[in-house]
Design a protein around this motif. Structure first.
Motif, short mmCIF file in Angstrom:
data_model
loop_
_atom_site.label_atom_id
_atom_site.label_comp_id
_atom_site.label_asym_id
_atom_site.label_seq_id
_atom_site.Cartn_x
_atom_site.Cartn_y
_atom_site.Cartn_z
N GLU A 115 25.35 69.36 63.82
CA GLU A 115 23.93 69.70 63.68
C GLU A 115 23.47 69.51 62.24
O GLU A 115 24.18 69.89 61.30
CB GLU A 115 23.69 71.15 64.11
CG GLU A 115 24.04 71.44 65.56
CD GLU A 115 23.22 70.62 66.55
OE1 GLU A 115 22.06 70.25 66.22
OE2 GLU A 115 23.73 70.34 67.65
N LEU A 116 22.28 68.96 62.07
CA LEU A 116 21.76 68.69 60.74
C LEU A 116 21.56 69.96 59.93
O LEU A 116 21.79 69.96 58.71
CB LEU A 116 20.45 67.90 60.84
CG LEU A 116 20.61 66.42 61.20
CD1 LEU A 116 19.27 65.80 61.58
CD2 LEU A 116 21.24 65.65 60.05
N SER A 174 30.06 68.60 73.33
CA SER A 174 28.80 67.89 73.09
C SER A 174 28.68 66.68 74.01
O SER A 174 29.63 65.91 74.16
CB SER A 174 28.71 67.41 71.65
OG SER A 174 27.60 66.55 71.47
N HIS A 176 27.15 64.18 73.21
CA HIS A 176 27.05 63.05 72.29
C HIS A 176 28.29 62.93 71.40
O HIS A 176 28.21 62.46 70.26
CB HIS A 176 25.79 63.19 71.43
CG HIS A 176 24.53 63.15 72.23
ND1 HIS A 176 24.08 62.00 72.85
CD2 HIS A 176 23.63 64.12 72.53
CE1 HIS A 176 22.95 62.26 73.47
NE2 HIS A 176 22.66 63.53 73.31
N ILE A 180 28.58 60.95 67.73
CA ILE A 180 28.62 61.73 66.49
C ILE A 180 30.00 61.72 65.85
O ILE A 180 30.12 61.55 64.63
CB ILE A 180 28.14 63.17 66.75
CG1 ILE A 180 26.64 63.16 67.09
CG2 ILE A 180 28.41 64.07 65.55
CD1 ILE A 180 26.08 64.51 67.51
N CYS A 184 30.20 57.61 63.97
CA CYS A 184 29.83 57.89 62.58
C CYS A 184 30.49 56.89 61.65
O CYS A 184 29.91 56.52 60.62
CB CYS A 184 30.20 59.32 62.20
SG CYS A 184 31.95 59.73 62.33
N LEU A 320 25.24 61.56 60.37
CA LEU A 320 24.72 62.50 61.38
C LEU A 320 23.23 62.32 61.57
O LEU A 320 22.72 62.37 62.70
CB LEU A 320 25.05 63.93 60.97
CG LEU A 320 24.64 65.03 61.94
CD1 LEU A 320 25.36 64.90 63.27
CD2 LEU A 320 24.88 66.41 61.32
N GLU A 321 22.50 62.12 60.47
CA GLU A 321 21.06 61.87 60.56
C GLU A 321 20.76 60.64 61.41
O GLU A 321 19.86 60.65 62.27
CB GLU A 321 20.49 61.69 59.16
CG GLU A 321 19.01 61.35 59.12
CD GLU A 321 18.52 61.03 57.71
OE1 GLU A 321 17.29 61.07 57.51
OE2 GLU A 321 19.34 60.72 56.83
N HIS A 324 21.39 61.45 65.13
CA HIS A 324 20.31 62.22 65.73
C HIS A 324 19.07 61.36 65.96
O HIS A 324 18.34 61.57 66.94
CB HIS A 324 20.00 63.45 64.88
CG HIS A 324 20.91 64.60 65.14
ND1 HIS A 324 20.61 65.59 66.05
CD2 HIS A 324 22.15 64.90 64.66
CE1 HIS A 324 21.60 66.46 66.10
NE2 HIS A 324 22.55 66.06 65.25
N ILE A 327 19.72 59.61 69.18
CA ILE A 327 19.48 60.52 70.31
C ILE A 327 17.98 60.61 70.60
O ILE A 327 17.54 60.54 71.76
CB ILE A 327 20.07 61.90 70.02
CG1 ILE A 327 21.60 61.81 69.93
CG2 ILE A 327 19.66 62.91 71.09
CD1 ILE A 327 22.26 63.05 69.37
N ARG A 328 17.16 60.75 69.56
CA ARG A 328 15.71 60.82 69.76
C ARG A 328 15.17 59.52 70.34
O ARG A 328 14.28 59.54 71.20
CB ARG A 328 14.99 61.13 68.43
CG ARG A 328 15.24 62.53 67.92
CD ARG A 328 14.19 62.94 66.88
NE ARG A 328 14.11 62.02 65.76
CZ ARG A 328 14.90 62.07 64.70
NH1 ARG A 328 15.87 62.98 64.64
NH2 ARG A 328 14.75 61.21 63.70
N THR A 338 14.42 55.46 60.04
CA THR A 338 15.54 56.19 59.43
C THR A 338 15.60 55.86 57.94
O THR A 338 16.62 55.32 57.47
CB THR A 338 16.87 55.84 60.09
OG1 THR A 338 17.06 54.42 60.03
CG2 THR A 338 16.89 56.30 61.55
#
Length: 343
Positions: A115-116, A174, A176, A180, A184, A320-321, A324, A327-328, A338
């Motif tokens: 998580e961010l 998770s 994902h 993740i 990564c 991680l950013e 995410h 995912i969005r 990004t």
């Protein structure tokens, strides 16, 4: 680090006081961390920390050190110069935060966290503390050589890049996990070689066991180049080229096969490839595990001189950013910008 099966000299800097290193975690990669530290002449493994007393005692005995079931107890007894953290993928946050609040230099396994908000809390807690993450793919010989070829202009301007990495599932809580905890490496590698990723667009499938086990991602780089990533837990690490990176430029192409297996370089219009593969005695360069040894070389050099980590934990936050954002993109069907930090 010299790479030869004939070498009988222990690696590391000679003629220096060994740094005191502890390992938190008794899993498979925790064993790699313990091995790396005990192999060297410039480090001393002063403790192993685990949750299960018998397993921790066995690991400590295997590497000639002391066992602890408490991080605070280990810190109070051993006063390590560096702690290497290798824990289950989704259990990184609390122990890492505890160590950072103690002010101890860290090298942590990827992913940083899931998580961010947790990533930001760790970076805030770190402040100026030495805080590195183990994106060890950067230290594979084909990757080092490909990066050098890019810097030398052998590929010209990069136009597109591809990353593919897939094997058997590492299932976790998770949905994902593949994206993740495994891909990564792909986010970090492509930005390391090609520069910042400026937008992502994604497709995912959950057709096999309910999680998003395979992802396909379209990338745009700030340079104007484009790229793709294909990451899967529906494949097999037994397949040749289960990991493959292609970097295509205006003057040539580089292809990295299975991270450490080989690098091919080819110029535009030339049907001849130049190939690097580790020679008969160069076991070190052909071993994926030894990329951790190479990374630790750089980590210890930076730590001794008071320099920043060669791969700072902020690189884990950036990966991680990007995950995410992917995912969005999948959830909304949109391309997601990004921009890199500070852009």
């Amino acid at each position: 680090m010299a790479g030869s099966a004939l070498s009988i000299e222990r690696p590391g800097a000679h003629g220096v006081e060994p740094l005191r290193v502890a390992v938190v975690g008794t899993g498979g990669w925790g064993a790699q961390h313990a091995r790396v530290v005990t192999d060297r002449v410039d480090t001393e493994l002063v403790g192993v920390v685990g949750r299960d007393p018998s397993r921790t005692e066995a690991r400590a005995a295997a590497y000639g050190t002391r066992a602890y079931t408490s991080i605070d107890g280990m810190l109070e007894a051993e006063h390590p110069d560096l702690v290497m953290v290798s824990l289950p993928n989704e259990e990184h946050f609390a122990p890492t935060l505890q160590l950072l609040r103690a002010g101890v230099p860290l090298l942590v396994e990827k992913p940083l966290v899931f998580e961010l908000a947790e990533a930001d809390a760790l970076l805030d807690a770190a402040g100026d503390t030495f805080f590195a993450i183990n994106f060890n793919h950067r230290y594979a010989e084909p990757v080092l050589r490909a990066r050098a070829a890019i810097a030398a202009g052998e590929l010209g301007d990069l136009v597109f890049a591809t990353w593919r990495f897939g094997g058997e599932a590492n299932r976790g809580p998770s949905p994902h996990a593949n994206l993740i905890e495994t891909q990564c490496h792909g986010f970090d590698m492509l930005e390391h070689l090609c520069g910042p990723i400026s937008s992502v667009a994604a497709q995912m499938t959950s057709m096999t066991y309910g999680a998003f086990s395979t992802v396909a991602i379209a990338l745009e780089f700030a340079s104007g180049a484009v790229g793709t990533m294909l990451g899967s837990y529906d494949s097999s690490y037994a397949y040749p080229d289960t990991q493959r990176v292609e970097l295509n430029g205006t003057a040539g192409r580089a292809v990295i096969h299975d991270t450490v297996r080989s690098l091919t370089l080819q110029s535009v219009g030339d049907e001849t490839e130049r190939v690097w593969r580790a020679g008969y005695f160069n076991d070190e360069a052909r071993s994926f595990e030894r990329t951790v040894d190479r990374h630790l070389d750089a980590v210890l050099a930076a730590l001794r001189t008071g320099s920043p980590p060669p791969v700072p934990a902020s690189a884990g936050r950036r990966a991680l950013e990007l995950a995410h954002a992917v995912i969005r993109s999948h959830e909304t069907g949109a391309r997601i910008p990004t921009p890199p930090p500070g852009a």
